[in-house]
Scaffold this motif. Structure first.
Motif, short mmCIF file in Angstrom:
data_model
loop_
_atom_site.label_atom_id
_atom_site.label_comp_id
_atom_site.label_asym_id
_atom_site.label_seq_id
_atom_site.Cartn_x
_atom_site.Cartn_y
_atom_site.Cartn_z
N GLU A 47 0.73 -1.11 -0.08
CA GLU A 47 0.21 -0.16 -0.28
C GLU A 47 0.77 1.28 0.03
O GLU A 47 0.55 2.28 -0.64
CB GLU A 47 -0.95 -0.13 1.17
N GLN A 85 -2.80 -12.93 -0.98
CA GLN A 85 -3.27 -11.68 -0.88
C GLN A 85 -2.40 -10.85 -1.91
O GLN A 85 -2.96 -10.00 -2.67
CB GLN A 85 -3.16 -11.17 0.48
N GLN A 115 -0.91 -11.87 -4.90
CA GLN A 115 -1.23 -12.06 -5.87
C GLN A 115 -2.58 -11.57 -6.31
O GLN A 115 -2.67 -11.03 -7.57
CB GLN A 115 -1.45 -13.64 -6.26
N GLN A 116 -3.47 -11.08 -5.53
CA GLN A 116 -4.69 -10.53 -5.66
C GLN A 116 -4.39 -9.09 -6.24
O GLN A 116 -4.95 -8.45 -7.20
CB GLN A 116 -5.47 -10.59 -4.47
N GLN A 117 -3.23 -8.47 -5.42
CA GLN A 117 -3.07 -7.19 -5.45
C GLN A 117 -2.20 -6.96 -7.06
O GLN A 117 -2.53 -6.35 -7.81
CB GLN A 117 -1.98 -6.78 -4.50
N GLN A 138 -2.76 -8.79 -9.47
CA GLN A 138 -3.85 -8.87 -10.64
C GLN A 138 -4.71 -7.71 -10.88
O GLN A 138 -5.06 -7.40 -11.88
CB GLN A 138 -5.04 -10.01 -10.21
N GLN A 139 -4.85 -7.04 -9.59
CA GLN A 139 -5.73 -5.91 -9.49
C GLN A 139 -4.97 -4.78 -10.13
O GLN A 139 -5.68 -3.74 -10.77
CB GLN A 139 -5.93 -5.41 -8.20
N HIS A 140 -3.64 -4.80 -10.32
CA HIS A 140 -2.77 -3.71 -10.72
C HIS A 140 -1.78 -4.25 -11.75
O HIS A 140 -0.66 -4.16 -11.81
CB HIS A 140 -2.02 -3.06 -9.73
N PRO A 141 -2.30 -4.76 -12.90
CA PRO A 141 -1.31 -5.46 -13.76
C PRO A 141 -0.66 -4.59 -14.39
O PRO A 141 0.51 -5.38 -15.03
CB PRO A 141 -2.43 -6.13 -14.82
N THR A 165 1.07 -1.86 -13.36
CA THR A 165 1.50 -0.78 -11.88
C THR A 165 2.84 -1.28 -11.66
O THR A 165 3.87 -0.51 -11.63
CB THR A 165 0.51 -0.73 -10.93
N THR A 194 4.14 -13.17 -15.52
CA THR A 194 3.76 -11.69 -15.57
C THR A 194 5.04 -11.19 -16.53
O THR A 194 4.61 -10.09 -17.13
CB THR A 194 3.72 -11.12 -14.09
#
Length: 258
Positions: A43, A77, A79-81, A83-86, A88, A123
Motif C-alpha cells: 500500500e 493476498q 497475488q490478488q494485488q 492481478q488488480q494492478h497488472p 502498475t 507476468t
C-alpha cells in the motif's frame, strides 16, 4: 542516475519524505524504485508512486525475512494485488532467501521464493532478488526457470569474482551495487573491474547501508551519487558515463516508459 532499490516508503522517512525526494532530484536521481517487503508496504509503495508518478515506481513481493508460517496466505493476498494492478508494478521484489540469522523457516522461504519466481515467469516482470547465505539454493531454483525468466537484479551484491561469475551466468540479470562499494574494508573495488559495466545497476537500499562519507547516517536516494563516484574511479570513467551505462542497463531489465 537511477536508484533501483530504496525503501523510502518506510517510517524512517515519515518526517521528511518530500525533502528526501527533492534532494534526490537535485542530486540528479531521475527515478527511484520501491521494493515491497510485506503486505503493508505494498500500500505504501503504491501511494508513493501515485504521489510521484514517473519518478517513483513500485514493486511487489514478500521479503525472505518476512516469510513466516502464514506465507501462503500472504502470497495469496499479494497475488490478488498483482492481478488488480497488472500494469502498475515494475518488478517482483524484494524476494529471495536469507539464512544469515536463522534457518527456522528455510522450507517456507524456499517455497515462497519459488512461487514468486513463477510470478515473474507468468507476468514477465523482472525479479529483485535479496540473497544472504543462500546463493547455492537460489541458483538451483533459478536454473529451473532460467529459459522463461525475463531477468532481474541480484540486489546488494557484495561477493567475490567467483560468486559474480556464477550469478552473471544468468544472462538477463544484473548486479545491484550500493554503499558497500565505498566501505574501507570492501573488496568490491577490486572485483568490479572484472565485471562488465553493462551488467551493473546503481542502488542505495535506503535507509540502510549508507555510503562513505555518510556512514552512520540514514541512507537516502541522493547518496547514490557517492556510489556512482566510487564506481567511476573503479572503472576509470567519468561519473556521467557511469550514469549513462547503468541507466541503459535499467531500461533493458525493467519495462519503463521514458
Amino acid at each position: 542516475m537511477i536508484d533501483t532499490h530504496s525503501h523510502i516508503d518506510g517510517t524512517e522517512f515519515d518526517a521528511d519524505r518530500a525533502e528526501v525526494i527533492a534532494r534526490a532530484k537535485a542530486a540528479g536521481v531521475s527515478k527511484i524504485f520501491l521494493p515491497a517487503i510485506d503486505l503493508p508496504s505494498i500500500e505504501r509503495v503504491l501511494k508513493l508512486s501515485g504521489d510521484y508518478p514517473g519518478y517513483c515506481y513500485p514493486m511487489i513481493g514478500l521479503h525472505p525475512e518476512e516469510v513466516k508460517a502464514d506465507w501462503q496466505a500472504v502470497l495469496e493476498q499479494m497475488q490478488q494485488q498483482l492481478q488488480q494492478h497488472p500494469d502498475t508494478f515494475i518488478a517482483i521484489g524484494e524476494v529471495g532467501l536469507d539464512f544469515y540469522w536463522s534457518r527456522e523457516y528455510e522450507k517456507q522461504q524456499l517455497a515462497a521464493f519459488e512461487a514468486q519466481v513463477e510470478w515473474s515467469v507468468s507476468t514477465q516482470l523482472p525479479l529483485m532478488i535479496h540473497c544472504r547465505k543462500g546463493q547455492q539454493e537460489m541458483v538451483r531454483i533459478l536454473r529451473r526457470y532460467e529459459s522463461y525468466l525475463p531477468g532481474g537484479v541480484f540486489h546488494c551484491f557484495t561477493g567475490n569474482e567467483k560468486e559474480a561469475a556464477e550469478l552473471l551466468q544468468f544472462s538477463k540479470f544484473v548486479l545491484g551495487i550500493g554503499g558497500v562499494l565505498t566501505f574501507k574494508k570492501s573488496h568490491l573495488p577490486e572485483v568490479l573491474p572484472q565485471i562488465p559495466l553493462d551488467r551493473i545497476v546503481l542502488e542505495t537500499d535506503s535507509p540502510y547501508m549508507s555510503p562513505v562519507p555518510k556512514r552512520g547516517e540514514r541512507n537516502e536516494s541522493s547518496y547514490v551519487q557517492y556510489v556512482e563516484a566510487k564506481m567511476a574511479a573503479c572503472y576509470q570513467l567519468l561519473p556521467e558515463r557511469i550514469s549513462e551505462i547503468t541507466d541503459e542497463n535499467v531500461r533493458r531489465v525493467f519495462r519503463l516508459c521514458e
